[in-house]
Motif scaffolding. Sequence first.
Motif, PDB file in Angstrom:
ATOM      1  N   ARG A 112      -3.546  -0.621   4.996  1.00 57.08           N
ATOM      2  CA  ARG A 112      -2.976  -1.845   5.566  1.00 57.08           C
ATOM      3  C   ARG A 112      -1.844  -1.469   6.512  1.00 57.08           C
ATOM      4  O   ARG A 112      -1.097  -0.526   6.246  1.00 57.08           O
ATOM      5  N   HIS A 113      -1.750  -2.216   7.604  1.00 55.77           N
ATOM      6  CA  HIS A 113      -0.657  -2.018   8.560  1.00 55.77           C
ATOM      7  C   HIS A 113       0.203  -3.279   8.559  1.00 55.77           C
ATOM      8  O   HIS A 113      -0.232  -4.334   9.013  1.00 55.77           O
ATOM      9  N   TYR A 121       2.573   1.601   7.418  1.00 60.42           N
ATOM     10  CA  TYR A 121       1.189   1.743   6.973  1.00 60.42           C
ATOM     11  C   TYR A 121       1.181   1.937   5.463  1.00 60.42           C
ATOM     12  O   TYR A 121       1.946   2.753   4.931  1.00 60.42           O
ATOM     13  N   GLU A 122       0.335   1.175   4.773  1.00 61.33           N
ATOM     14  CA  GLU A 122       0.183   1.299   3.333  1.00 61.33           C
ATOM     15  C   GLU A 122      -1.176   1.926   3.030  1.00 61.33           C
ATOM     16  O   GLU A 122      -2.206   1.410   3.459  1.00 61.33           O
ATOM     17  N   TYR A 124      -3.694   2.931   0.023  1.00 63.49           N
ATOM     18  CA  TYR A 124      -3.978   2.674  -1.388  1.00 63.49           C
ATOM     19  C   TYR A 124      -4.965   3.718  -1.906  1.00 63.49           C
ATOM     20  O   TYR A 124      -6.092   3.818  -1.427  1.00 63.49           O
ATOM     21  N   CYS A 129       0.228   2.970  -4.109  1.00 61.84           N
ATOM     22  CA  CYS A 129       0.390   2.620  -2.697  1.00 61.84           C
ATOM     23  C   CYS A 129       1.412   3.560  -2.078  1.00 61.84           C
ATOM     24  O   CYS A 129       2.563   3.620  -2.519  1.00 61.84           O
ATOM     25  N   GLU A 131       3.537   4.374   1.203  1.00 61.51           N
ATOM     26  CA  GLU A 131       4.024   3.678   2.395  1.00 61.51           C
ATOM     27  C   GLU A 131       4.605   4.679   3.385  1.00 61.51           C
ATOM     28  O   GLU A 131       5.470   5.478   3.031  1.00 61.51           O
ATOM     29  N   SER A 193       3.799  -9.101   0.615  1.00 63.79           N
ATOM     30  CA  SER A 193       3.252  -7.909  -0.006  1.00 63.79           C
ATOM     31  C   SER A 193       4.216  -7.441  -1.079  1.00 63.79           C
ATOM     32  O   SER A 193       5.297  -7.986  -1.264  1.00 63.79           O
ATOM     33  N   ARG A 195       5.804  -4.797  -0.971  1.00 62.57           N
ATOM     34  CA  ARG A 195       6.972  -4.319  -0.234  1.00 62.57           C
ATOM     35  C   ARG A 195       7.937  -5.466   0.060  1.00 62.57           C
ATOM     36  O   ARG A 195       9.155  -5.335  -0.086  1.00 62.57           O
ATOM     37  N   ALA A 255       7.597   5.409  -5.157  1.00 61.11           N
ATOM     38  CA  ALA A 255       7.234   4.325  -4.242  1.00 61.11           C
ATOM     39  C   ALA A 255       8.483   3.626  -3.710  1.00 61.11           C
ATOM     40  O   ALA A 255       8.546   3.247  -2.535  1.00 61.11           O
ATOM     41  N   GLN A 258      10.135   5.665  -1.036  1.00 58.94           N
ATOM     42  CA  GLN A 258       9.401   5.531   0.216  1.00 58.94           C
ATOM     43  C   GLN A 258       9.766   4.228   0.925  1.00 58.94           C
ATOM     44  O   GLN A 258       9.931   4.198   2.147  1.00 58.94           O
ATOM     45  N   ARG A 259       9.889   3.141   0.156  1.00 55.65           N
ATOM     46  CA  ARG A 259      10.253   1.858   0.774  1.00 55.65           C
ATOM     47  C   ARG A 259      11.666   1.916   1.347  1.00 55.65           C
ATOM     48  O   ARG A 259      11.916   1.413   2.457  1.00 55.65           O
TER      49      ARG A 259
END
Length: 310
Positions: A112-113, A121-122, A124, A129, A131, A193, A195, A255, A258-259
């Motif tokens: 997913r963008h 960009y994610e 999976y 997930c 990122e 999302s 995120r 995760a 990363q976020r």
Amino acid sequence: YRQTWDHQRRDMSDKSLSEYDLALANYAVGAGWADEEVAALIKAHRARFGDSQKKGSRLDYIQRTIGKARAASSERARATDAITVIRDEDSGRAAKVQALATTLDIALDEIRHIEGPAGVYEFYLLGKCVEIPASRLRDQNHFVGQIFDLTNRAPKQFPVSPRKRSPGELTWREIMHAIADAAEHIQAIDDASERGSTLALLREFCNERQLPQLTAGDPCPPAGTPFRRDAMVWIHIDTFRRFCTTLDFPVERGALIQRFQAWGALRHTVAVRASPGRNSTSSMFGIPEELILTGDDDDAHIEDEQEAAP
């Protein structure tokens, strides 16, 4: 093929009869030979170079060698098909995701963008997930590191430019374009999302706490306490994770890091007050204030500071 038949391959570290058997079987399977023909080739090869172990007469050995050759041939065919899909502009999104999974050698399920000024960009895979900021996608080492950090699986890497010794090989630029084509494009809307939900919780976390505005010479805050300094809100990641867990929104540490990084966070070791009269250090993330302190929240913190001023 001639070098293999004559045992003159310089690229083979293991030059045993068994390895040459397999190399010959690979050539034969690639040429479309039937199993009986491949078996006859192995037997002839063994007879030529002295079959001291009598493997040429063992049906289980011959079947196993042919099976390995056919498995390798099937894998090469899948890889070739995947390259074709990646380079085909008319390939569907799902087909490109599967082709990327094959090409990168990772269990990729979806891409997913999340569009916007700070696009992400994610990826999976394996129930997780990963990122990666769109601006960092061109950095292949960063891509591989982020995937590995969260999944313990390193994707296959590709050259930046074509190599003469490997004609037809994919480049990282082609992989990047395939990722963009395969991604589901989503407009960046808060809470759209996981995120976005994390960002909403981070704002709530900060809004429920007094965020002192500190300068370099100010006293250290207690360990785990968020604060403001240098246009950043400084967060202790494990304290925030515990807050998320109390709201039934557990998030993995990797995760979350990363976020934070995708939001432009900086990671520093800062001095904190461990107990009265004793200071220590703690690793904290500084996130830009404008991301967390939206409008009313920022005004409220300013009013709190003004009321607290003598």
